[in-house]
Design a protein around this motif. Structure first.
Motif, mmCIF file in Angstrom:
data_model
loop_
_atom_site.group_PDB
_atom_site.id
_atom_site.type_symbol
_atom_site.label_atom_id
_atom_site.label_comp_id
_atom_site.label_asym_id
_atom_site.label_seq_id
_atom_site.Cartn_x
_atom_site.Cartn_y
_atom_site.Cartn_z
ATOM 1 N N GLN A 31 7.481 0.313 5.297
ATOM 2 C CA GLN A 31 7.589 -1.133 5.099
ATOM 3 C C GLN A 31 7.875 -1.836 6.420
ATOM 4 O O GLN A 31 7.301 -2.893 6.705
ATOM 5 C CB GLN A 31 8.691 -1.450 4.094
ATOM 6 C CG GLN A 31 8.328 -1.116 2.671
ATOM 7 C CD GLN A 31 9.498 -1.313 1.719
ATOM 8 O OE1 GLN A 31 10.650 -1.414 2.128
ATOM 9 N NE2 GLN A 31 9.193 -1.353 0.425
ATOM 10 N N ARG A 32 8.733 -1.241 7.237
ATOM 11 C CA ARG A 32 9.061 -1.834 8.528
ATOM 12 C C ARG A 32 7.816 -1.889 9.427
ATOM 13 O O ARG A 32 7.539 -2.917 10.058
ATOM 14 C CB ARG A 32 10.168 -1.022 9.208
ATOM 15 C CG ARG A 32 10.698 -1.674 10.463
ATOM 16 C CD ARG A 32 11.842 -0.881 11.098
ATOM 17 N NE ARG A 32 12.875 -0.552 10.139
ATOM 18 C CZ ARG A 32 13.294 0.690 9.856
ATOM 19 N NH1 ARG A 32 12.763 1.710 10.479
ATOM 20 N NH2 ARG A 32 14.244 0.905 8.980
ATOM 21 N N TYR A 34 4.698 -1.975 8.459
ATOM 22 C CA TYR A 34 3.753 -2.944 7.900
ATOM 23 C C TYR A 34 4.190 -4.372 8.226
ATOM 24 O O TYR A 34 3.364 -5.207 8.600
ATOM 25 C CB TYR A 34 3.647 -2.744 6.386
ATOM 26 C CG TYR A 34 2.625 -3.635 5.746
ATOM 27 C CD1 TYR A 34 1.272 -3.333 5.821
ATOM 28 C CD2 TYR A 34 3.002 -4.784 5.057
ATOM 29 C CE1 TYR A 34 0.322 -4.148 5.237
ATOM 30 C CE2 TYR A 34 2.064 -5.602 4.470
ATOM 31 C CZ TYR A 34 0.730 -5.284 4.560
ATOM 32 O OH TYR A 34 -0.200 -6.098 3.991
ATOM 33 N N ILE A 35 5.473 -4.669 8.092
ATOM 34 C CA ILE A 35 5.963 -6.027 8.379
ATOM 35 C C ILE A 35 5.778 -6.358 9.855
ATOM 36 O O ILE A 35 5.352 -7.470 10.205
ATOM 37 C CB ILE A 35 7.433 -6.170 7.944
ATOM 38 C CG1 ILE A 35 7.503 -6.200 6.416
ATOM 39 C CG2 ILE A 35 8.060 -7.430 8.529
ATOM 40 C CD1 ILE A 35 8.903 -6.160 5.857
ATOM 41 N N LEU A 39 3.562 -9.396 11.347
ATOM 42 C CA LEU A 39 4.102 -10.393 12.286
ATOM 43 C C LEU A 39 3.208 -10.508 13.518
ATOM 44 O O LEU A 39 2.961 -11.614 14.012
ATOM 45 C CB LEU A 39 5.531 -10.033 12.676
ATOM 46 C CG LEU A 39 6.587 -10.228 11.581
ATOM 47 C CD1 LEU A 39 7.937 -9.700 12.042
ATOM 48 C CD2 LEU A 39 6.690 -11.682 11.194
#
Length: 118
Positions: A31-32, A34-35, A39
């Motif tokens: 998840q990190r 992907y975020i 960004l």
């Protein structure tokens, strides 16, 4: 790290190098990633919008980054858990025994008899 007095001289626990990370840690890391990728894509879109008239080459590069980054982010996010499994154990196949031969004979199925007396 604040350690209690009776643990100061004891050696640290051994690391198990072949053990994979836990599922919750793996999901959090994916998840990190992907975020962060999203960004960066947002920055590319903003840079494209700001530089379209002044520096078209920078704007086109940012546009390409904004289009390619989502695909790369999804592929990288989905690839986490499978890569950490390592080698699979080889399957043990049972010895091939011939199946017992069953001979089927044709069967005639007749409709039920009707009672004609009545």
């Amino acid at each position: 790290m604040n350690r209690t007095p009776w643990h100061r001289e004891s050696p640290r626990a051994e690391s198990i190098t072949r053990a994979r990370t836990g599922l919750s840690q793996d999901v959090r890391a994916r998840q990190r990633r992907y975020i962060i990728a999203m960004l960066i894509r947002t920055v590319c879109v903003v840079v494209m919008a700001l530089t379209w008239d002044r520096w078209p080459l920078v704007a086109v590069c940012a546009l390409i980054g904004g289009v390619v980054i989502p695909y790369v982010a999804v592929v990288a996010a989905q690839a986490g858990w499978r890569q950490q499994r390592g080698l699979r154990a080889e399957l043990v196949r049972p010895a091939a025994e011939p199946a017992p031969r069953v001979v089927l004979e044709p069967t005639l199925i007749l409709p039920p008899e009707r009672n004609t007396t009545g």
